[in-house]
Design a protein around this motif. Structure first.
Motif, PDB file in Angstrom:
ATOM      1  N   GLU A   1       6.433  -2.890   3.891  1.00  0.00           N
ATOM      2  CA  GLU A   1       5.359  -2.356   4.715  1.00  0.00           C
ATOM      3  C   GLU A   1       5.777  -2.217   6.170  1.00  0.00           C
ATOM      4  O   GLU A   1       4.991  -1.766   6.991  1.00  0.00           O
ATOM      5  CB  GLU A   1       4.107  -3.231   4.589  1.00  0.00           C
ATOM      6  CG  GLU A   1       3.451  -3.107   3.234  1.00  0.00           C
ATOM      7  CD  GLU A   1       2.084  -3.771   3.180  1.00  0.00           C
ATOM      8  OE1 GLU A   1       1.743  -4.526   4.115  1.00  0.00           O
ATOM      9  OE2 GLU A   1       1.370  -3.529   2.200  1.00  0.00           O
ATOM     10  N   LYS A   2       7.000  -2.621   6.486  1.00  0.00           N
ATOM     11  CA  LYS A   2       7.535  -2.450   7.834  1.00  0.00           C
ATOM     12  C   LYS A   2       8.661  -1.432   7.764  1.00  0.00           C
ATOM     13  O   LYS A   2       9.517  -1.500   6.886  1.00  0.00           O
ATOM     14  CB  LYS A   2       8.053  -3.777   8.392  1.00  0.00           C
ATOM     15  CG  LYS A   2       6.945  -4.772   8.631  1.00  0.00           C
ATOM     16  CD  LYS A   2       7.445  -5.960   9.393  1.00  0.00           C
ATOM     17  CE  LYS A   2       6.283  -6.904   9.684  1.00  0.00           C
ATOM     18  NZ  LYS A   2       6.676  -8.013  10.527  1.00  0.00           N
ATOM     19  N   ARG A   3       8.648  -0.505   8.714  1.00  0.00           N
ATOM     20  CA  ARG A   3       9.619   0.584   8.734  1.00  0.00           C
ATOM     21  C   ARG A   3      11.033   0.044   8.900  1.00  0.00           C
ATOM     22  O   ARG A   3      11.276  -0.848   9.708  1.00  0.00           O
ATOM     23  CB  ARG A   3       9.273   1.540   9.874  1.00  0.00           C
ATOM     24  CG  ARG A   3       9.898   2.907   9.743  1.00  0.00           C
ATOM     25  CD  ARG A   3       9.139   3.847  10.666  1.00  0.00           C
ATOM     26  NE  ARG A   3       9.775   5.128  10.820  1.00  0.00           N
ATOM     27  CZ  ARG A   3       9.415   6.217  10.136  1.00  0.00           C
ATOM     28  NH1 ARG A   3       8.452   6.129   9.264  1.00  0.00           N
ATOM     29  NH2 ARG A   3      10.008   7.361  10.346  1.00  0.00           N
ATOM     30  N   VAL A   4      11.961   0.618   8.131  1.00  0.00           N
ATOM     31  CA  VAL A   4      13.346   0.183   8.185  1.00  0.00           C
ATOM     32  C   VAL A   4      14.209   1.325   8.705  1.00  0.00           C
ATOM     33  O   VAL A   4      13.789   2.479   8.733  1.00  0.00           O
ATOM     34  CB  VAL A   4      13.856  -0.262   6.794  1.00  0.00           C
ATOM     35  CG1 VAL A   4      13.109  -1.492   6.321  1.00  0.00           C
ATOM     36  CG2 VAL A   4      13.766   0.851   5.782  1.00  0.00           C
ATOM     37  N   GLY A   5      15.418   0.988   9.094  1.00  0.00           N
ATOM     38  CA  GLY A   5      16.361   1.985   9.573  1.00  0.00           C
ATOM     39  C   GLY A   5      16.795   2.912   8.460  1.00  0.00           C
ATOM     40  O   GLY A   5      16.728   2.576   7.274  1.00  0.00           O
TER      41      GLY A   5
ATOM     42  N   ARG B   1       0.852  -1.189   0.000  1.00  0.00           N
ATOM     43  CA  ARG B   1       0.000   0.000   0.000  1.00  0.00           C
ATOM     44  C   ARG B   1       0.889   1.241   0.000  1.00  0.00           C
ATOM     45  O   ARG B   1       1.923   1.277   0.657  1.00  0.00           O
ATOM     46  CB  ARG B   1      -0.881   0.024   1.246  1.00  0.00           C
ATOM     47  CG  ARG B   1      -2.051  -0.928   1.206  1.00  0.00           C
ATOM     48  CD  ARG B   1      -2.803  -0.882   2.532  1.00  0.00           C
ATOM     49  NE  ARG B   1      -3.229   0.459   2.894  1.00  0.00           N
ATOM     50  CZ  ARG B   1      -4.501   0.846   3.001  1.00  0.00           C
ATOM     51  NH1 ARG B   1      -5.468  -0.023   2.772  1.00  0.00           N
ATOM     52  NH2 ARG B   1      -4.805   2.072   3.339  1.00  0.00           N
ATOM     53  N   ILE B   2       0.459   2.272  -0.729  1.00  0.00           N
ATOM     54  CA  ILE B   2       1.281   3.477  -0.835  1.00  0.00           C
ATOM     55  C   ILE B   2       1.452   4.176   0.511  1.00  0.00           C
ATOM     56  O   ILE B   2       2.540   4.650   0.830  1.00  0.00           O
ATOM     57  CB  ILE B   2       0.731   4.453  -1.904  1.00  0.00           C
ATOM     58  CG1 ILE B   2       1.662   5.644  -2.110  1.00  0.00           C
ATOM     59  CG2 ILE B   2      -0.656   4.930  -1.562  1.00  0.00           C
ATOM     60  CD1 ILE B   2       3.010   5.305  -2.658  1.00  0.00           C
ATOM     61  N   ASP B   3       0.404   4.217   1.337  1.00  0.00           N
ATOM     62  CA  ASP B   3       0.551   4.892   2.629  1.00  0.00           C
ATOM     63  C   ASP B   3       1.525   4.154   3.538  1.00  0.00           C
ATOM     64  O   ASP B   3       2.346   4.770   4.222  1.00  0.00           O
ATOM     65  CB  ASP B   3      -0.800   5.117   3.312  1.00  0.00           C
ATOM     66  CG  ASP B   3      -1.564   3.844   3.593  1.00  0.00           C
ATOM     67  OD1 ASP B   3      -1.226   2.795   3.022  1.00  0.00           O
ATOM     68  OD2 ASP B   3      -2.536   3.905   4.385  1.00  0.00           O
ATOM     69  N   LYS B   4       1.476   2.823   3.503  1.00  0.00           N
ATOM     70  CA  LYS B   4       2.427   2.047   4.312  1.00  0.00           C
ATOM     71  C   LYS B   4       3.850   2.204   3.771  1.00  0.00           C
ATOM     72  O   LYS B   4       4.803   2.319   4.531  1.00  0.00           O
ATOM     73  CB  LYS B   4       2.042   0.563   4.316  1.00  0.00           C
ATOM     74  CG  LYS B   4       0.873   0.237   5.208  1.00  0.00           C
ATOM     75  CD  LYS B   4       0.674  -1.262   5.272  1.00  0.00           C
ATOM     76  CE  LYS B   4      -0.474  -1.635   6.179  1.00  0.00           C
ATOM     77  NZ  LYS B   4      -0.653  -3.086   6.272  1.00  0.00           N
ATOM     78  N   TRP B   5       3.985   2.215   2.442  1.00  0.00           N
ATOM     79  CA  TRP B   5       5.320   2.328   1.845  1.00  0.00           C
ATOM     80  C   TRP B   5       5.934   3.689   2.148  1.00  0.00           C
ATOM     81  O   TRP B   5       7.112   3.780   2.473  1.00  0.00           O
ATOM     82  CB  TRP B   5       5.250   2.109   0.332  1.00  0.00           C
ATOM     83  CG  TRP B   5       6.604   2.082  -0.290  1.00  0.00           C
ATOM     84  CD1 TRP B   5       7.451   1.027  -0.356  1.00  0.00           C
ATOM     85  CD2 TRP B   5       7.278   3.183  -0.905  1.00  0.00           C
ATOM     86  NE1 TRP B   5       8.617   1.399  -0.980  1.00  0.00           N
ATOM     87  CE2 TRP B   5       8.532   2.719  -1.333  1.00  0.00           C
ATOM     88  CE3 TRP B   5       6.944   4.507  -1.142  1.00  0.00           C
ATOM     89  CZ2 TRP B   5       9.457   3.536  -1.975  1.00  0.00           C
ATOM     90  CZ3 TRP B   5       7.863   5.323  -1.777  1.00  0.00           C
ATOM     91  CH2 TRP B   5       9.098   4.843  -2.186  1.00  0.00           C
ATOM     92  N   LEU B   6       5.138   4.764   2.066  1.00  0.00           N
ATOM     93  CA  LEU B   6       5.651   6.100   2.366  1.00  0.00           C
ATOM     94  C   LEU B   6       6.125   6.205   3.814  1.00  0.00           C
ATOM     95  O   LEU B   6       7.134   6.849   4.105  1.00  0.00           O
ATOM     96  CB  LEU B   6       4.571   7.155   2.090  1.00  0.00           C
ATOM     97  CG  LEU B   6       4.228   7.394   0.632  1.00  0.00           C
ATOM     98  CD1 LEU B   6       2.961   8.233   0.531  1.00  0.00           C
ATOM     99  CD2 LEU B   6       5.370   8.046  -0.102  1.00  0.00           C
TER     100      LEU B   6
ATOM    101  N   ALA C   1       9.315   3.848   4.219  1.00  0.00           N
ATOM    102  CA  ALA C   1      10.491   4.411   3.554  1.00  0.00           C
ATOM    103  C   ALA C   1      10.928   5.734   4.176  1.00  0.00           C
ATOM    104  O   ALA C   1      11.809   6.405   3.650  1.00  0.00           O
ATOM    105  CB  ALA C   1      10.196   4.608   2.072  1.00  0.00           C
ATOM    106  N   ARG C   2      10.304   6.112   5.278  1.00  0.00           N
ATOM    107  CA  ARG C   2      10.656   7.299   6.048  1.00  0.00           C
ATOM    108  C   ARG C   2      10.454   8.606   5.298  1.00  0.00           C
ATOM    109  O   ARG C   2      11.135   9.590   5.550  1.00  0.00           O
ATOM    110  CB  ARG C   2      12.097   7.213   6.565  1.00  0.00           C
ATOM    111  CG  ARG C   2      12.294   6.096   7.544  1.00  0.00           C
ATOM    112  CD  ARG C   2      13.726   6.045   8.036  1.00  0.00           C
ATOM    113  NE  ARG C   2      13.814   5.131   9.147  1.00  0.00           N
ATOM    114  CZ  ARG C   2      13.709   5.485  10.420  1.00  0.00           C
ATOM    115  NH1 ARG C   2      13.518   6.725  10.737  1.00  0.00           N
ATOM    116  NH2 ARG C   2      13.792   4.596  11.373  1.00  0.00           N
ATOM    117  N   ILE C   3       9.505   8.625   4.379  1.00  0.00           N
ATOM    118  CA  ILE C   3       9.173   9.866   3.688  1.00  0.00           C
ATOM    119  C   ILE C   3       8.219  10.685   4.551  1.00  0.00           C
ATOM    120  O   ILE C   3       8.292  11.909   4.581  1.00  0.00           O
ATOM    121  CB  ILE C   3       8.586   9.563   2.298  1.00  0.00           C
ATOM    122  CG1 ILE C   3       9.667   8.874   1.463  1.00  0.00           C
ATOM    123  CG2 ILE C   3       8.089  10.824   1.617  1.00  0.00           C
ATOM    124  CD1 ILE C   3       9.195   8.301   0.166  1.00  0.00           C
TER     125      ILE C   3
END
Length: 143
Positions: free
Chosen positions: A67-71, A4-9, A12-14
């Motif tokens: 979809e999971k936040r990365v460092g 999903r775009i909201d999860k990806w944004l 990806a720390r945008i």
């Protein structure tokens, strides 16, 4: 693989929160391959995601759908920043100018804004010396 775009944004720390990412989608600030995206729209690897953060529009190429936040160190594995150099020039010009873009009639400048405008325009505040009635000026009309 898709995300999903909201999860990806968010991942990806945008955007700092997923709620902010969803709101940006709803406001029409997010595009995928040139088309406006709703928060539930999915992205695939290779898609170009446009993110409008005033005053410029950033463009990212999706390298990995997560979809999971990365460092922060892993961000180069998730996306490529393909923002046009003209956008960064626009950002630099807005920083240099220091002009606050406010729609006409949305409110008066704050005290700090007014001081900055006065400094920019070269207006000098005389304060207590504005009243010259205490001074005796001799004006020679004969000259």
């Amino acid at each position: 693989m898709e995300a999903r775009i909201d999860k990806w944004l968010w991942a990806a720390r945008i955007y700092k929160t997923r709620t902010l990412a969803s709101e940006a989608c709803k406001m029409g600030r997010i595009t995928i391959n040139g088309a406006q995206a709703k928060p539930s729209r999915t992205v695939k690897e290779g898609d170009a995601v446009g993110v409008k953060k005033s005053p410029i529009t950033y463009t990212f190429r999706v390298k990995q759908c997560i979809e999971k936040r990365v460092g922060a160190r892993l961000i180069p594995e998730v996306l490529d920043n393909i923002t046009a150099p003209e956008q960064y020039e626009l950002l630099e010009m807005s920083r240099i100018s220091g002009f606050v873009d406010r729609a006409r009639g949305t409110g008066r400048p704050t005290k700090k804004d007014r001081r900055a405008l006065d400094d920019f325009a070269g207006i000098v505040d005389l304060g207590e010396f504005a009243d010259f009635s205490d001074f005796d000026f001799d004006i020679d009309d004969e000259e």
